[in-house]
Design a protein around this motif. Structure first.
Motif, mmCIF file in Angstrom:
data_model
loop_
_atom_site.group_PDB
_atom_site.id
_atom_site.type_symbol
_atom_site.label_atom_id
_atom_site.label_comp_id
_atom_site.label_asym_id
_atom_site.label_seq_id
_atom_site.Cartn_x
_atom_site.Cartn_y
_atom_site.Cartn_z
ATOM 1 N N ILE A 412 0.891 -1.204 0.004
ATOM 2 C CA ILE A 412 0.134 0.119 0.022
ATOM 3 C C ILE A 412 0.895 1.435 0.145
ATOM 4 C CG2 ILE A 412 -0.321 -0.194 2.567
ATOM 5 C CD1 ILE A 412 -2.936 1.334 2.287
ATOM 6 N N SER A 413 0.608 2.043 -0.837
ATOM 7 C CA SER A 413 1.529 3.339 -1.174
ATOM 8 C C SER A 413 1.195 4.327 -0.117
ATOM 9 C CB SER A 413 1.381 3.921 -2.606
ATOM 10 O OG SER A 413 0.120 4.565 -2.757
ATOM 11 N N ALA A 414 2.134 5.324 0.125
ATOM 12 C CA ALA A 414 1.934 6.536 1.009
ATOM 13 C C ALA A 414 0.490 7.036 0.361
ATOM 14 C CB ALA A 414 3.025 7.434 0.888
ATOM 15 N N LYS A 415 0.181 7.165 -0.707
ATOM 16 C CA LYS A 415 -0.796 7.971 -1.176
ATOM 17 C C LYS A 415 -2.118 7.225 -0.873
ATOM 18 C CE LYS A 415 -2.865 9.561 -5.804
ATOM 19 N NZ LYS A 415 -4.140 8.849 -5.630
ATOM 20 N N GLN A 416 -1.824 5.759 -1.065
ATOM 21 C CA GLN A 416 -3.144 4.880 -0.728
ATOM 22 C C GLN A 416 -3.411 5.037 1.051
ATOM 23 O OE1 GLN A 416 -1.506 1.601 -2.599
ATOM 24 N NE2 GLN A 416 -3.232 1.388 -4.076
ATOM 25 N N LEU A 417 -2.354 5.258 1.646
ATOM 26 C CA LEU A 417 -2.526 5.116 3.078
ATOM 27 C C LEU A 417 -3.345 6.327 3.435
ATOM 28 C CD1 LEU A 417 -2.109 3.898 5.833
ATOM 29 C CD2 LEU A 417 0.188 5.259 5.918
ATOM 30 N N LEU A 418 -2.976 7.622 2.737
ATOM 31 C CA LEU A 418 -3.347 8.841 3.237
ATOM 32 C C LEU A 418 -4.965 8.858 2.650
ATOM 33 C CD1 LEU A 418 -0.626 11.428 1.793
ATOM 34 C CD2 LEU A 418 -1.645 11.013 4.349
ATOM 35 N N GLU A 419 -5.440 8.079 1.572
ATOM 36 C CA GLU A 419 -6.577 7.974 1.034
ATOM 37 C C GLU A 419 -7.593 7.493 1.903
ATOM 38 O OE1 GLU A 419 -6.313 6.143 -2.917
ATOM 39 O OE2 GLU A 419 -6.013 8.278 -3.899
ATOM 40 N N ARG A 420 -7.065 6.116 2.588
ATOM 41 C CA ARG A 420 -7.626 5.480 3.733
ATOM 42 C C ARG A 420 -7.990 6.444 4.781
ATOM 43 N NH1 ARG A 420 -6.830 0.126 7.219
ATOM 44 N NH2 ARG A 420 -8.996 -0.079 7.713
ATOM 45 N N PHE A 421 -7.017 7.199 5.196
ATOM 46 C CA PHE A 421 -7.513 8.150 6.463
ATOM 47 C C PHE A 421 -7.905 9.335 5.848
ATOM 48 C CE2 PHE A 421 -4.791 4.726 8.458
ATOM 49 C CZ PHE A 421 -5.331 4.731 9.859
ATOM 50 N N LEU A 422 -8.747 9.303 4.840
ATOM 51 C CA LEU A 422 -9.598 10.528 4.389
ATOM 52 C C LEU A 422 -8.777 11.734 4.000
ATOM 53 C CD1 LEU A 422 -12.113 10.322 7.460
ATOM 54 C CD2 LEU A 422 -12.124 9.090 5.189
ATOM 55 N N PHE A 423 -7.547 11.538 3.463
ATOM 56 C CA PHE A 423 -6.993 12.724 2.657
ATOM 57 C C PHE A 423 -7.130 12.275 1.115
ATOM 58 C CE2 PHE A 423 -4.603 12.767 6.909
ATOM 59 C CZ PHE A 423 -4.696 14.056 6.856
ATOM 60 N N ASP A 424 -8.007 13.112 0.436
ATOM 61 C CA ASP A 424 -8.151 12.731 -1.048
ATOM 62 C C ASP A 424 -7.076 13.558 -1.850
ATOM 63 O OD1 ASP A 424 -8.638 15.313 -1.119
ATOM 64 O OD2 ASP A 424 -10.848 15.249 -0.899
ATOM 65 N N GLY A 425 -6.961 13.274 -3.180
ATOM 66 C CA GLY A 425 -5.895 13.758 -4.097
ATOM 67 C C GLY A 425 -5.834 14.894 -3.908
ATOM 68 N N LYS A 426 -6.753 15.806 -3.752
ATOM 69 C CA LYS A 426 -6.343 17.147 -3.595
ATOM 70 C C LYS A 426 -6.038 17.694 -2.278
ATOM 71 C CE LYS A 426 -9.234 21.655 -4.245
ATOM 72 N NZ LYS A 426 -8.665 22.362 -2.629
ATOM 73 N N LYS A 427 -6.376 17.128 -1.228
ATOM 74 C CA LYS A 427 -6.188 17.411 0.201
ATOM 75 C C LYS A 427 -4.555 16.805 0.379
ATOM 76 C CE LYS A 427 -8.593 18.719 3.252
ATOM 77 N NZ LYS A 427 -8.454 19.840 3.761
ATOM 78 N N GLN A 428 -4.090 15.886 -0.295
ATOM 79 C CA GLN A 428 -2.771 15.448 -0.196
ATOM 80 C C GLN A 428 -1.714 16.629 -0.634
ATOM 81 O OE1 GLN A 428 -1.953 11.616 -1.701
ATOM 82 N NE2 GLN A 428 -4.023 10.801 -0.990
ATOM 83 N N HIS A 429 -2.036 17.461 -1.539
ATOM 84 C CA HIS A 429 -1.167 18.502 -2.095
ATOM 85 C C HIS A 429 -1.464 19.836 -1.727
ATOM 86 C CE1 HIS A 429 -0.928 15.248 -4.923
ATOM 87 N NE2 HIS A 429 0.689 15.736 -5.283
ATOM 88 N N ASP A 430 -2.251 19.804 -0.281
ATOM 89 C CA ASP A 430 -2.435 21.046 0.329
ATOM 90 C C ASP A 430 -1.051 21.291 1.385
ATOM 91 O OD1 ASP A 430 -4.792 21.905 -0.489
ATOM 92 O OD2 ASP A 430 -5.908 21.126 1.192
ATOM 93 N N PHE A 431 -0.912 22.383 1.756
ATOM 94 C CA PHE A 431 0.216 22.727 2.585
ATOM 95 C C PHE A 431 -0.222 22.345 3.983
ATOM 96 C CE2 PHE A 431 0.798 25.971 -0.422
ATOM 97 C CZ PHE A 431 2.095 25.578 -0.987
ATOM 98 N N VAL A 432 0.590 21.629 5.088
ATOM 99 C CA VAL A 432 0.234 21.237 6.251
ATOM 100 C C VAL A 432 -0.159 22.308 7.137
ATOM 101 C CG1 VAL A 432 1.374 19.881 8.231
ATOM 102 C CG2 VAL A 432 2.204 19.342 5.985
ATOM 103 N N GLU A 433 0.293 23.367 7.144
ATOM 104 C CA GLU A 433 -0.207 24.661 7.970
ATOM 105 C C GLU A 433 -1.739 24.845 7.760
ATOM 106 O OE1 GLU A 433 2.503 26.926 4.919
ATOM 107 O OE2 GLU A 433 2.506 25.058 6.037
ATOM 108 N N LYS A 434 -2.421 24.466 6.389
ATOM 109 C CA LYS A 434 -3.626 24.711 6.123
ATOM 110 C C LYS A 434 -4.596 23.634 6.895
ATOM 111 C CE LYS A 434 -4.806 26.153 2.092
ATOM 112 N NZ LYS A 434 -4.686 26.210 0.799
ATOM 113 N N LEU A 435 -4.233 22.539 7.406
ATOM 114 C CA LEU A 435 -4.997 21.478 7.966
ATOM 115 C C LEU A 435 -5.346 22.025 9.279
ATOM 116 C CD1 LEU A 435 -2.725 18.459 7.223
ATOM 117 C CD2 LEU A 435 -4.404 19.323 6.010
#
Length: 622
Positions: A412-435
């Motif tokens: 399972i890739s880093a991208k897929q792990l993030l998707e599983r924990f509810l970070f979609d494709g757009k959110k994965q490229h957001d800046f961390v300080e915006k979370l």
């Protein structure tokens, strides 16, 4: 009686739209929980209700004279004041009367001032309120009222803010994660207090037992829409399941209609009648309904972690203290493969210190801690993630690893792990300080998991996580094949995940209890108050006079007996979840066959464990 009406409110920060056109109302005696994913704007809605913020559009209409008290996640107090000063820094008339009475007691020579203060206490019947206010401070362990705010920890400040909110006796209490930074006894007291008190509540909380026992209404923000459930958490789960199933049926119908209308659209000539234009307008709505997708899918993981050797972690006569505060005294324990241990105890009894010694960031005063060569720790601390300016979500994960290996050569890739924990494709490229705060905690959790540890340590992992994420984390941990050690005040989480407990009693005493948190509370409730029961040699709290029967089982068998009960409960939940998957009409024959095989495996496991449970119960004479 209507307290607040919220009409079509929306809120955005730059290009980020948190929510739009939301409407709901709060009435007297409502005890409402607001449920939504992290980043959906829960805290913004609470700030709007409390008057700390305003919506971009829409309005909030409040009853005249309504007194609202707000507990924020990050309360701010004057650091120069004491606890006592902060408590009495209130507009409450009864608190002013009590403050004057306390001052009069400190100056007994002024008999006239004392008499006047005493009469005011009598006239306003403030004695009962004073008793209640002192009980609240005591239950929240705020005993040194002369302590300066500047010397208090974050947890103490949060408890002070909660005490101030309760003592102010408002018409409406707005609470943002009220159980964070409370130990289990405090949570259970607060739960009982709210269940009995005539408060009107509107809160955000991830504590599912709290939701179950306190709330009479749940408002959910799901995929941009509001849904109201007039009941507790169990009622919410049952009715949400029905709603989602109905939505899936309607989406399926819309897809069929969409295909039909799409064919019609393609056949249409350029010159169109008024009737066809109306049908074309309807087509856009059908297309929208047909393409509705939910993002709460699950991924089943069979993790291929690095193998644990025969030696994992061993504590040999370990002792630790800080001046007069004893944390451990001659503690002995040998960890075994696949153990799932919960750690509970009051704040200050040394739970986090124990974890720091285990991970070699703090040395014991005496004794030895031996770590096996194959052990790879994954340590989720309360400190959270350190945000770097300009760093994107996906880059944070890739610093720690690109993938988690699964069985049969899969990964399972880093991208897929993030998707599983509810970070979609757009959110994965957001800046961390915006979370949001909860999203940052979720990202930190992913950085720990991507390292593929075989010994996972979680220190308060449920703080600030939403219920959706908690369910995902629980599913992940139930699949996790390594050792698991969890400190948490989330009773529902502990009941589902752990097999036995380390109970930190204080003064260096740590007991190993063979069961989950609910088992422990039942045991404690039925134990005689005059003597402390020895949980290291007892299987349950039932019938101390039958100890001769319990002796028919060895200690390990007693432990196995208690663990079987929690495992069977967990397997029954898995069985129910698996059976619900068969309701999906889009399943192929291969998928149905695969699900059937998994379901049969669960049923066989349940039957095996039930047979063993009955065997042990028979030997106990139950």
């Amino acid at each position: 009686m209507n307290y607040i009406t919220v009409e079509n409110i929306s809120k955005s920060y730059g290009e980020l739209e948190l929510f739009s056109d939301l409407s709901f109302s709060i009435h007297k005696d409502d005890k409402i929980a607001f449920v939504a994913k992290n980043g959906s704007g829960k805290t913004s809605i609470l700030n709007i209700l409390s008057g700390a913020d305003v919506p971009d559009t829409g309005q909030v209409v409040m009853r005249n004279g309504l007194r609202v008290s707000f507990l924020s996640q990050d309360p701010q107090f004057d650091p120069k004041l004491t606890i006592n000063d902060t408590i009495f820094n209130s507009e409450s008339p009864q608190l002013k009367i009590i403050e004057n009475y306390d001052k009069a007691l400190q100056n007994p020579e002024d008999a006239e001032a004392y008499q006047k203060a005493f009469e005011q206490m009598e006239i306003h019947n403030a004695w009962e309120f004073e008793l209640q206010f002192k009980q609240i401070l005591s239950k929240l362990n705020l005993v040194n009222l002369d302590q300066k705010i500047s010397t208090m920890s974050g947890g103490q400040i949060k408890r002070l803010a909660l005490a101030q909110a309760l003592i102010s006796n408002p018409d409406l209490l707005v609470l943002d994660e009220p159980t964070n930074h409370l130990d289990l006894e405090m949570i259970e007291w607060l739960e009982q207090y709210f269940a009995k008190a005539q408060f009107t509540l509107f809160m955000v909380t991830h504590d599912r037992y709290f939701l179950e026992r306190v709330c009479n209404e749940i408002i959910e923000l799901d995929h941009g829409k509001m849904y109201t459930y007039k009941g507790n958490y169990t009622y919410y789960l049952e009715n949400k399941e029905t709603r989602v199933a109905q939505e899936q049926i309607e989406t399926g119908k819309a897809k069929q209609l969409f295909k039909k209308e799409l064919e019609w659209m393609r056949r249409q000539p350029k010159a169109r009648t008024t009737k066809s234009k109306s049908r074309i307008d309807d087509f856009s709505d059908i297309k929208k309904r047909a393409h509705l997708r939910r993002s709460d899918h699950n991924i089943e993981l069979e993790i291929n972690m690095e193998r644990l050797g025969s030696k994992i972690v061993e504590f040999h006569k370990v002792s630790k203290s800080f001046d007069d505060l004893v944390i451990l005294e001659d503690f002995e324990y040998v960890f075994k493969r696949g153990e799932r241990i919960g750690i509970i105890g009051k704040n200050g009894t040394g739970k986090s210190t124990f974890l720091n010694m285990l991970t070699d960031s703090l040395a014991p005063d005496a004794g030895k801690i031996i770590i096996g060569e194959t052990v790879k720790f994954g340590y989720y601390t309360q400190g959270g993630i350190k945000v770097k300016q300009g760093q994107k979500v996906i880059d944070v994960i890739k610093e720690f690893g690109e993938f988690i290996p699964l069985t049969k050569g899969r990964q399972i890739s880093a991208k897929q792990l993030l998707e599983r924990f509810l970070f979609d494709g757009k959110k994965q490229h957001d800046f961390v300080e915006k979370l949001s705060g909860g999203e940052q905690k979720r990202l930190y959790l992913c950085t720990v998991l991507i390292q593929n540890p075989n010994f996972l340590i979680l220190d308060e992992p449920t703080n600030d996580l939403d219920i959706v994420t908690l369910n995902i984390l629980e599913d992940f941990l139930l699949d996790f094949p390594g050792c698991l050690l969890v400190v948490s005040h989330d009773r529902y989480f502990m009941d589902k995940i752990v097999d036995h407990l380390f109970v930190f009693r204080g003064d260096g005493e740590v007991q190993d209890f063979p069961g989950n948190y609910s088992d422990f509370r039942d045991y404690e409730a039925s134990s005689p108050p005059v003597e402390k029961a020895d949980t290291t040699t007892t299987i349950s709290s039932e019938k101390k006079q039958d100890q001769n029967k319990a002796e028919k089982l060895t200690y390990n068998e007693q432990k196995e007996y208690k663990n079987l009960e929690s495992k069977i409960r967990s397997l029954e939940l898995d069985k129910k979840s698996m059976e619900e998957k068969f309701l999906d009409a889009s399943l192929s024959q291969d998928q149905i066959t695969e699900l059937s095989q998994k379901l049969q495996k669960i049923i066989t496991t349940i039957e095996t464990k039930e047979t063993r449970w009955f065997e042990l119960a028979d030997r106990l004479g139950l």
